[in-house]
Motif scaffolding. Structure first.
Motif, PDB file in Angstrom:
ATOM      1  N   MET A   1      43.678  18.562  53.392  1.00 54.71           N
ATOM      2  CA  MET A   1      44.263  17.654  54.379  1.00 54.71           C
ATOM      3  C   MET A   1      43.442  16.360  54.391  1.00 54.71           C
ATOM      4  N   GLY A   2      42.449  16.337  55.238  1.00 56.92           N
ATOM      5  CA  GLY A   2      41.627  15.133  55.309  1.00 56.92           C
ATOM      6  C   GLY A   2      40.484  15.150  54.320  1.00 56.92           C
ATOM      7  N   HIS A   3      40.633  16.029  53.314  1.00 53.63           N
ATOM      8  CA  HIS A   3      39.518  16.173  52.383  1.00 53.63           C
ATOM      9  C   HIS A   3      39.319  14.956  51.508  1.00 53.63           C
ATOM     10  N   ALA A   4      40.420  14.211  51.338  1.00 57.79           N
ATOM     11  CA  ALA A   4      40.334  13.045  50.459  1.00 57.79           C
ATOM     12  C   ALA A   4      39.248  12.099  50.936  1.00 57.79           C
ATOM     13  N   PHE A   5      39.140  11.984  52.255  1.00 61.68           N
ATOM     14  CA  PHE A   5      38.126  11.084  52.807  1.00 61.68           C
ATOM     15  C   PHE A   5      36.732  11.453  52.292  1.00 61.68           C
ATOM     16  N   TYR A   6      36.430  12.763  52.359  1.00 65.44           N
ATOM     17  CA  TYR A   6      35.097  13.199  51.947  1.00 65.44           C
ATOM     18  C   TYR A   6      34.901  12.982  50.454  1.00 65.44           C
ATOM     19  N   ILE A   7      35.961  13.285  49.679  1.00 70.95           N
ATOM     20  CA  ILE A   7      35.837  13.137  48.228  1.00 70.95           C
ATOM     21  C   ILE A   7      35.577  11.686  47.866  1.00 70.95           C
ATOM     22  N   TYR A   8      36.404  10.789  48.444  1.00 72.14           N
ATOM     23  CA  TYR A   8      36.243   9.388  48.060  1.00 72.14           C
ATOM     24  C   TYR A   8      34.928   8.820  48.572  1.00 72.14           C
ATOM     25  N   THR A   9      34.499   9.270  49.759  1.00 75.47           N
ATOM     26  CA  THR A   9      33.190   8.808  50.236  1.00 75.47           C
ATOM     27  C   THR A   9      32.091   9.267  49.285  1.00 75.47           C
ATOM     28  N   ALA A  10      32.186  10.531  48.854  1.00 85.46           N
ATOM     29  CA  ALA A  10      31.162  11.047  47.947  1.00 85.46           C
ATOM     30  C   ALA A  10      31.121  10.228  46.662  1.00 85.46           C
ATOM     31  N   TYR A  11      32.297  10.009  46.059  1.00 85.44           N
ATOM     32  CA  TYR A  11      32.322   9.243  44.820  1.00 85.44           C
ATOM     33  C   TYR A  11      31.896   7.807  45.068  1.00 85.44           C
ATOM     34  N   GLY A  12      32.351   7.255  46.205  1.00 91.53           N
ATOM     35  CA  GLY A  12      32.000   5.869  46.507  1.00 91.53           C
ATOM     36  C   GLY A  12      30.502   5.682  46.656  1.00 91.53           C
ATOM     37  N   LEU A  13      29.881   6.553  47.425  1.00 91.85           N
ATOM     38  CA  LEU A  13      28.441   6.414  47.640  1.00 91.85           C
ATOM     39  C   LEU A  13      27.666   6.636  46.349  1.00 91.85           C
ATOM     40  N   THR A  14      28.134   7.610  45.549  1.00 93.06           N
ATOM     41  CA  THR A  14      27.475   7.839  44.252  1.00 93.06           C
ATOM     42  C   THR A  14      27.567   6.589  43.391  1.00 93.06           C
ATOM     43  N   THR A  15      28.775   6.005  43.341  1.00 95.13           N
ATOM     44  CA  THR A  15      28.947   4.788  42.559  1.00 95.13           C
ATOM     45  C   THR A  15      28.026   3.692  43.055  1.00 95.13           C
ATOM     46  N   LEU A  16      27.936   3.597  44.381  1.00 96.52           N
ATOM     47  CA  LEU A  16      27.094   2.563  44.978  1.00 96.52           C
ATOM     48  C   LEU A  16      25.637   2.728  44.537  1.00 96.52           C
ATOM     49  N   ILE A  17      25.135   3.963  44.640  1.00 97.53           N
ATOM     50  CA  ILE A  17      23.730   4.196  44.306  1.00 97.53           C
ATOM     51  C   ILE A  17      23.487   3.948  42.821  1.00 97.53           C
ATOM     52  N   VAL A  18      24.413   4.467  41.982  1.00101.28           N
ATOM     53  CA  VAL A  18      24.246   4.272  40.535  1.00101.28           C
ATOM     54  C   VAL A  18      24.322   2.789  40.199  1.00101.28           C
ATOM     55  N   ALA A  19      25.271   2.087  40.843  1.00 97.75           N
ATOM     56  CA  ALA A  19      25.401   0.653  40.579  1.00 97.75           C
ATOM     57  C   ALA A  19      24.134  -0.079  40.989  1.00 97.75           C
ATOM     58  N   ALA A  20      23.575   0.314  42.116  1.00 93.39           N
ATOM     59  CA  ALA A  20      22.337  -0.320  42.567  1.00 93.39           C
ATOM     60  C   ALA A  20      21.212  -0.082  41.566  1.00 93.39           C
ATOM     61  N   LEU A  21      21.143   1.149  41.053  1.00 95.20           N
ATOM     62  CA  LEU A  21      20.109   1.464  40.062  1.00 95.20           C
ATOM     63  C   LEU A  21      20.268   0.608  38.816  1.00 95.20           C
ATOM     64  N   VAL A  22      21.516   0.573  38.306  1.00 98.94           N
ATOM     65  CA  VAL A  22      21.776  -0.181  37.077  1.00 98.94           C
ATOM     66  C   VAL A  22      21.472  -1.646  37.306  1.00 98.94           C
ATOM     67  N   ALA A  23      21.931  -2.179  38.441  1.00 99.97           N
ATOM     68  CA  ALA A  23      21.723  -3.597  38.724  1.00 99.97           C
ATOM     69  C   ALA A  23      20.231  -3.902  38.829  1.00 99.97           C
ATOM     70  N   TRP A  24      19.516  -3.009  39.500  1.00 94.69           N
ATOM     71  CA  TRP A  24      18.074  -3.237  39.675  1.00 94.69           C
ATOM     72  C   TRP A  24      17.379  -3.261  38.319  1.00 94.69           C
ATOM     73  N   THR A  25      17.695  -2.263  37.480  1.00 94.77           N
ATOM     74  CA  THR A  25      17.069  -2.200  36.155  1.00 94.77           C
ATOM     75  C   THR A  25      17.417  -3.435  35.338  1.00 94.77           C
ATOM     76  N   TRP A  26      18.693  -3.795  35.372  1.00 99.28           N
ATOM     77  CA  TRP A  26      19.172  -4.925  34.588  1.00 99.28           C
ATOM     78  C   TRP A  26      18.497  -6.229  35.041  1.00 99.28           C
ATOM     79  N   LEU A  27      18.540  -6.474  36.358  1.00 93.07           N
ATOM     80  CA  LEU A  27      17.999  -7.730  36.872  1.00 93.07           C
ATOM     81  C   LEU A  27      16.485  -7.795  36.672  1.00 93.07           C
TER      82      LEU A  27
END
Lengths: 57, 219, 253
Positions: free
Chosen positions: A1-27
């Motif tokens: 039912m409302g599980h989509a919220f949790y799934i997308y939050t999980a993927y979103g936050l993971t993407t955010l953290i990974v993106a931050a890591l990549v950006a930090w390393t790159w910059l």
């Protein structure tokens, strides 16, 4: 039912953290390269006479 | 080695009263808890062993960063490094002295705090016994942290942060053995024996790591 | 330098930072591409496979959670191996490696914690359970943060590395004890009503995206690790050259 919220939050936050890591390393790498280039332009180079293994120096 | 033991004991009892401050801190921490959770005696007697254990853990960590700092300040650390006795042994003796000066008073003070916490006689005895057996482990594992602190400009707080996760097993088995003595179904001996095992294990790992860290921190 | 002299035959050859930089420059683009491909396939698989009949759609969270948790442990192992390299062989790249792995490990542990919590809310009804596995991962996270703080608080990087290596190894030896004791503690305290962590045995349907994602995350870790090591070497070179320049300027006066 409302599980989509949790799934997308999980993927979103993971993407955010990974993106931050990549950006930090790159910059960080870009900044260091720029510093090395600036030093090079100023005529300060690694002397070939010095042993190349001077990470600590 | 006995000379070192006696010297360390004298220093910690005399100068600045490091041992006394540890006990005082321990009592203050435990005394503050009832103000946080309320004066309900039933609740206090239930959480009492845990509170006393946590208080002791914090008090041990408080005094630890001074373990090698004074030696470094007056230069005797270099003498210890150069001495022909193995450094591990020296560290072990220093740990023993530190334990006698700061942890033993905590163990002795714990029954008093147990009374404040409305704990039963069996619980008080169990806490005292587990503290007696478990606190050397805290000193040994803390010695490794203290040796790292020598290299730091101001290490005190950082050492506590680094050592606390490693001290969790000691806390778990100390507290569960104390509870097992009071609550019937749980057996007392297994957690108590594991606690002894952890102490012995840390007695090897702690001084060894501390000696390696001291060697590397000094040059 | 000719290409030949840059060939790396032994691990000790890696001790030469210049050689490592050359290798990294060649390796990083490839690794980055592989990572991107693996993530594309993994994400496609993890959103197209069917949901579990028990866990429903939330099983998709597992496809990021499990690889992140696996990496959080592997990263600490990498750090422990580097710590041995620092202490035993005084390998100059080992301390760089340990130092760069710590933030990565902390980040992956954080991912594992967040996604685990997001999975727990719909499945267990709470954000956090003092479950044995969750608790030990949380302790691991604290250890990572402590090691990062230690690295940052010392100005001499090689000394920080050697002292930190001791702590990494002490922590590594302690992790099994912590895990064991937390499990003991958990069985003692946890009410039986809380659902078990391990669900039904994994079906091949879920295994495929899980494996691909695990490979993707591992590749990501190595790409970032090598890149971060390269950055750290550059940073030390910049510092060394600045110091040299300052010394030369002082001599000229």
């Amino acid at each position: 039912m409302g599980h989509a919220f949790y799934i997308y939050t999980a993927y979103g936050l993971t993407t955010l953290i990974v993106a931050a890591l990549v950006a930090w390393t790159w910059l960080d790498g870009r900044a260091r390269q720029r510093e090395l280039a600036a030093l090079d332009a100023a005529g300060i180079r690694r002397r070939s006479a010095r042993s190349p293994g001077e990470t600590k120096a | 080695m006995t000379a070192l033991l006696l010297r360390d004991l004298k220093l910690s009892v005399r100068a600045g009263g490091g041992a006394l401050i540890g006990v005082l801190f321990f009592m203050t921490v435990v005394a503050v808890i009832p103000f946080g959770v309320g004066p309900d005696l039933n609740l206090l007697s239930r959480i009492g062993p845990a509170i006393v254990w946590i208080g002791a853990l914090l008090a041990v960590l408080l005094g630890l960063d001074r373990l090698f700092q004074a030696e470094r300040d007056d230069g005797s650390l270099d003498l210890m490094l150069m001495h022909e006795n193995p450094l591990v042994l020296t560290v072990l003796v220093k740990c023993l002295a530190h334990w006698l000066a700061t942890c033993l008073p905590l163990v002795i003070a714990s029954p008093l705090l147990g009374l404040f916490m409305n704990m039963s006689e069996a619980a008080i005895g169990a806490v005292m016994l587990t503290l007696l057996v478990g606190s050397p482990a805290l000193t040994f594992i803390g010695a490794a942290g203290a040796a790292v602190a020598v290299a730091l400009p101001r290490g005190g707080l950082l050492v506590s942060i680094l050592v606390l996760p490693l001290a969790i097993p000691v806390l778990i088995f100390g507290v569960s053995a104390s509870y097992a003595a009071v609550e019937d179904p749980a057996p007392f001996l297994p957690p108590f024996l594991i606690l002894i095992a952890i102490t012995l294990f840390f007695a090897v790992i702690g001084p060894l790591a501390a000696a390696v860290a001291l060697r590397h921190a000094s040059d | 330098m000719s290409d030949n002299s840059l060939a790396i035959t032994k691990l000790s050859d890696l001790a030469n930072p210049t050689r490592f930089l050359a290798l990294a420059a060649r390796l990083i683009p490839w690794l980055a591409c592989l990572t991107a491909v693996a993530f594309a396939v993994g994400l496609y698989l993890s959103f197209t496979t069917e949901g579990d009949y028990q866990q429903g759609e939330t099983v998709r969270i597992m496809y990021v959670h499990v690889p992140a948790a696996w990496l959080s442990m592997m990263c600490y192992t990498v750090m422990a191996v580097s710590a041995i390299g620092t202490l035993v062989w005084r390998h100059p790249l080992a301390d760089v490696s340990a130092r760069c792995a710590a933030p990565l490990g902390a980040a992956f542990t954080l991912i594992a914690l967040i996604t685990g919590s997001l999975w727990g809310k719909p499945m267990w009804g709470t954000w956090w359970v003092w479950d044995a596995r969750l608790t030990s991962v949380f302790i691991l996270f604290l250890m990572y943060l402590g090691l990062i703080a230690l690295n940052r608080s010392m100005d001499d990087p090689s000394k920080a590395a050697r002292v930190g290596a001791v702590l990494i190894l002490v922590g590594f030896v302690n992790i099994p004890i912590i895990k064991f004791s937390v499990e003991w503690w958990n069985t003692l305290h946890q009410p039986a009503s809380v659902i078990r962590m391990d669900g039904p045995t994994i079906d091949a349907e879920f295994l495929r995206p899980l494996l691909v994602m695990a490979v993707a995350f591992t590749l990501l870790f190595f790409t970032l690790h090598i890149a971060a090591m390269r950055n750290e070497i550059w940073r030390r070179r910049v510092n060394a050259q600045r110091r040299l320049a300052a010394r030369m300027a002082g001599r000229e006066q």
